[in-house]
Design a protein around this motif. Structure first.
Motif, mmCIF file in Angstrom:
data_model
loop_
_atom_site.group_PDB
_atom_site.id
_atom_site.type_symbol
_atom_site.label_atom_id
_atom_site.label_comp_id
_atom_site.label_asym_id
_atom_site.label_seq_id
_atom_site.Cartn_x
_atom_site.Cartn_y
_atom_site.Cartn_z
ATOM 1 N N TRP A 17 0.839 -1.201 0.000
ATOM 2 C CA TRP A 17 0.000 0.000 0.000
ATOM 3 C C TRP A 17 0.879 1.258 0.000
ATOM 4 N N LEU A 18 1.912 1.248 0.863
ATOM 5 C CA LEU A 18 2.732 2.448 1.025
ATOM 6 C C LEU A 18 3.723 2.651 -0.121
ATOM 7 N N LEU B 72 -2.159 7.756 -1.211
ATOM 8 C CA LEU B 72 -2.299 6.578 -0.334
ATOM 9 C C LEU B 72 -1.690 6.844 1.035
ATOM 10 N N HIS B 73 -0.545 7.517 1.074
ATOM 11 C CA HIS B 73 0.101 7.826 2.354
ATOM 12 C C HIS B 73 -0.784 8.733 3.207
ATOM 13 N N LEU B 75 -3.981 9.069 3.070
ATOM 14 C CA LEU B 75 -5.160 8.319 3.509
ATOM 15 C C LEU B 75 -4.856 7.558 4.803
ATOM 16 N N VAL B 76 -3.691 6.904 4.848
ATOM 17 C CA VAL B 76 -3.280 6.192 6.062
ATOM 18 C C VAL B 76 -3.153 7.189 7.216
#
Lengths: 175, 117
Positions: A17-18, B72-73, B75-76
């Motif tokens: 994901w990262l 994506l980062h 979002l986390v």
């Protein structure tokens, strides 16, 4: 072995994901990132299986619960949170507060669901979790504005703190 | 797209500012925590949303891979922020109460009666 796999899969998923967007393999990843991710995941899972006991907090495996959790977050929870912020904004500007701490019967049975409820309470209208009675799972809530009726009420239920029935929804995905 | 990003940024900054004003205006630890946890969580979520919208639109537009990574980062970070902010507030409130900083003004304190009995 079960513990090894149950750590390996989420860790590898998080690594991917990262690092998504780093190259061309499968459209999104660099080959070096995939290899490094796999090696690190195996090491992490191996160390975890060696050292972490089985009595720890368990996460729900059933994917339906995760879907319910996601729906809860983007639906009723977000609405309550928006309300909470308009409420705080109103009190910041007018300075009208009448705070107090009340004991609330949470109705939760497990540590996980009590945590979910406590966090939800903190982020929703006019309430902040201060403490928890670990035997009965009762929560101590700091309320920023108690009306006269509320200041005198003795039996509080967690249902009374929200517009929607959030505690019932939390019970559905976490117990 | 730019309008959405701007609106999210403005909402986010507005609530973050309200949180700061709340910290300055409210009288004690607990009421200040109300302002700082709720308003800054909500504000920061909107700032994050504006970054996600911007980065996702750039990725969809010209296939810019670092932009996907950025979205994506963030979002986390957004989810982690919501959980840790609440947990941090519990820790501060509980520590304050245990060390004897009682809420004032206050009309009622069930937790204190508990400790006294």
């Amino acid at each position: 072995m079960k513990r090894f796999v149950s750590t390996l899969v989420p860790v590898m998923a998080l690594y991917m994901w990262l690092t998504a967007g780093s190259g061309d393999v499968f459209g999104l990843w660099a080959a070096s990132e995939l290899v490094l991710g796999a090696v690190l995941s195996v090491i992490t899972a191996w160390l975890t299986a060696l050292h972490v006991g089985s009595a720890g907090v368990t996460l729900p495996v059933n994917p339906l619960r995760w879907i319910l959790f996601a729906l809860y977050l983007i639906g009723p929870f977000l609405l309550e949170m928006a309300k909470a912020n308009l409420d705080v904004a109103y009190r910041v500007i007018t300075g009208r507060i009448n705070p107090g701490i009340v004991r609330v019967n949470s109705g939760m049975k497990t540590a996980g669901s009590t945590t979910a409820l406590a966090n939800s309470i903190t982020l929703t209208p006019g309430t902040l979790t201060v403490g928890v009675d670990e035997e009965t799972n009762d929560l101590f809530i700091h309320k920023i504005n108690l009306t006269e009726e509320e200041a005198a009420r003795s039996a509080w239920d967690s249902r009374d703190l929200f517009g929607f029935n959030l505690p019932a929804m939390i019970r559905r995905f976490s117990e | 797209m730019e309008a959405v990003v701007l609106i999210c940024l403005v909402i986010g900054l507005l609530f973050n500012s309200l949180g700061i004003i709340g910290i300055l205006r409210f009288p004690d630890v607990y009421t200040r925590l109300h302002a700082s946890t709720k308003a800054t969580t909500f504000g920061s979520i909107f700032v994050s949303l504006s970054v996600i919208v911007y980065a996702a639109a750039r990725f969809a537009g010209d296939g810019d891979r670092p932009m996907l990574s950025l979205a994506l980062h963030v979002l986390v970070a957004m989810f982690v922020l919501a959980f840790t902010n609440a947990a941090g507030a519990h820790a501060i409130a509980r520590a304050a109460h245990r060390s004897g900083t009682l809420p004032s003004p206050s009309v009622r304190d069930d937790l204190n009666e508990e400790a006294g009995s």
